[in-house]
Design an enzyme around this catalytic site. Sequence first.
Site, PDB file in Angstrom:
ATOM      1  N   SER A 195      -7.250  -6.923  11.084  1.00 50.59           N
ATOM      2  CA  SER A 195      -5.826  -6.570  11.124  1.00 50.59           C
ATOM      3  C   SER A 195      -5.274  -6.903  12.494  1.00 50.59           C
ATOM      4  CB  SER A 195      -5.647  -5.076  10.846  1.00 50.59           C
ATOM      5  OG  SER A 195      -4.313  -4.672  11.105  1.00 50.59           O
ATOM      6  N   TYR A 241      -7.611   3.628  12.625  1.00 51.22           N
ATOM      7  CA  TYR A 241      -7.673   2.402  11.836  1.00 51.22           C
ATOM      8  C   TYR A 241      -7.764   1.190  12.749  1.00 51.22           C
ATOM      9  CZ  TYR A 241      -5.930  -1.458   8.913  1.00 51.22           C
ATOM     10  OH  TYR A 241      -5.763  -2.657   8.266  1.00 51.22           O
TER      11      TYR A 241
END
Length: 254
Positions: free
Chosen positions: A149, A163
């Site tokens: 990501s 995350y």
Amino acid sequence: METDASSRPVTIVTGASRGIGAAIAERLAADGHDLVLTFRDRVADADAVARRCEASGARVRFLQVDLADLDAAATIVPTAIAEFATITGLVNNAGITGRIGGFLDASIEESELLFRVNVLAPIVLTRAAIAHMATDRGGAGGSIVNISSGAATTGSPNTYIPYSMSKAALNALTTGTAKEFGPVGVRVNTVSPGTTRTEIHAAAGRPNAPEERAPRIPMRRPGEPHEIAGAVAYLFSPDASYTSGADIRVAGGN
């Protein structure tokens, strides 16, 4: 023209019942891969993806696995080899974000689950895949793509710091394994999506997150799953034969 089944690549894609994972599976099927796909709980969605992949000529095996259960995760590669006699590729796609919010509001229990799914399960799968693929262990080489990501390099303050930490760990997995196992025929790369239009945002409590973030993206829109799948397909193609340890950022300019 039909392709001899024994010469077709066999690729595992985790979290393939929807979103980016489904788009990757369908693109690889169109590119001639046979597939072992995992899902957690969306049976109808998984069946629909399997049918679309089979319509492209792929042989497909779907496995229902909760990747938070590391013993269950450890069965995926052996099951794939038993089904197809070999595997040539792995896409570590499955992941969770945790709830969107401030760092102090994230429970340690949620962060532990997040790291099991986003980091420990990919370690389990990557170790098993490399042990099968590595030429010094009798394998024929192969390719691994980790879906990270853009958050891995921003820290995602006020959004989901744990995350972003898990995705930074996944990036380190790419860097280390690409260097250690390049000499034995295994390429390892990363694709890092930016904000992409999938259901993951609803699961995190912000279903409108892609539209909310769009004004801050240089291209002024979120990405679409098929745009991520295109980068993954490149990394499995002959054009990427000298590409390893790379991070392809598909983030609209961010």
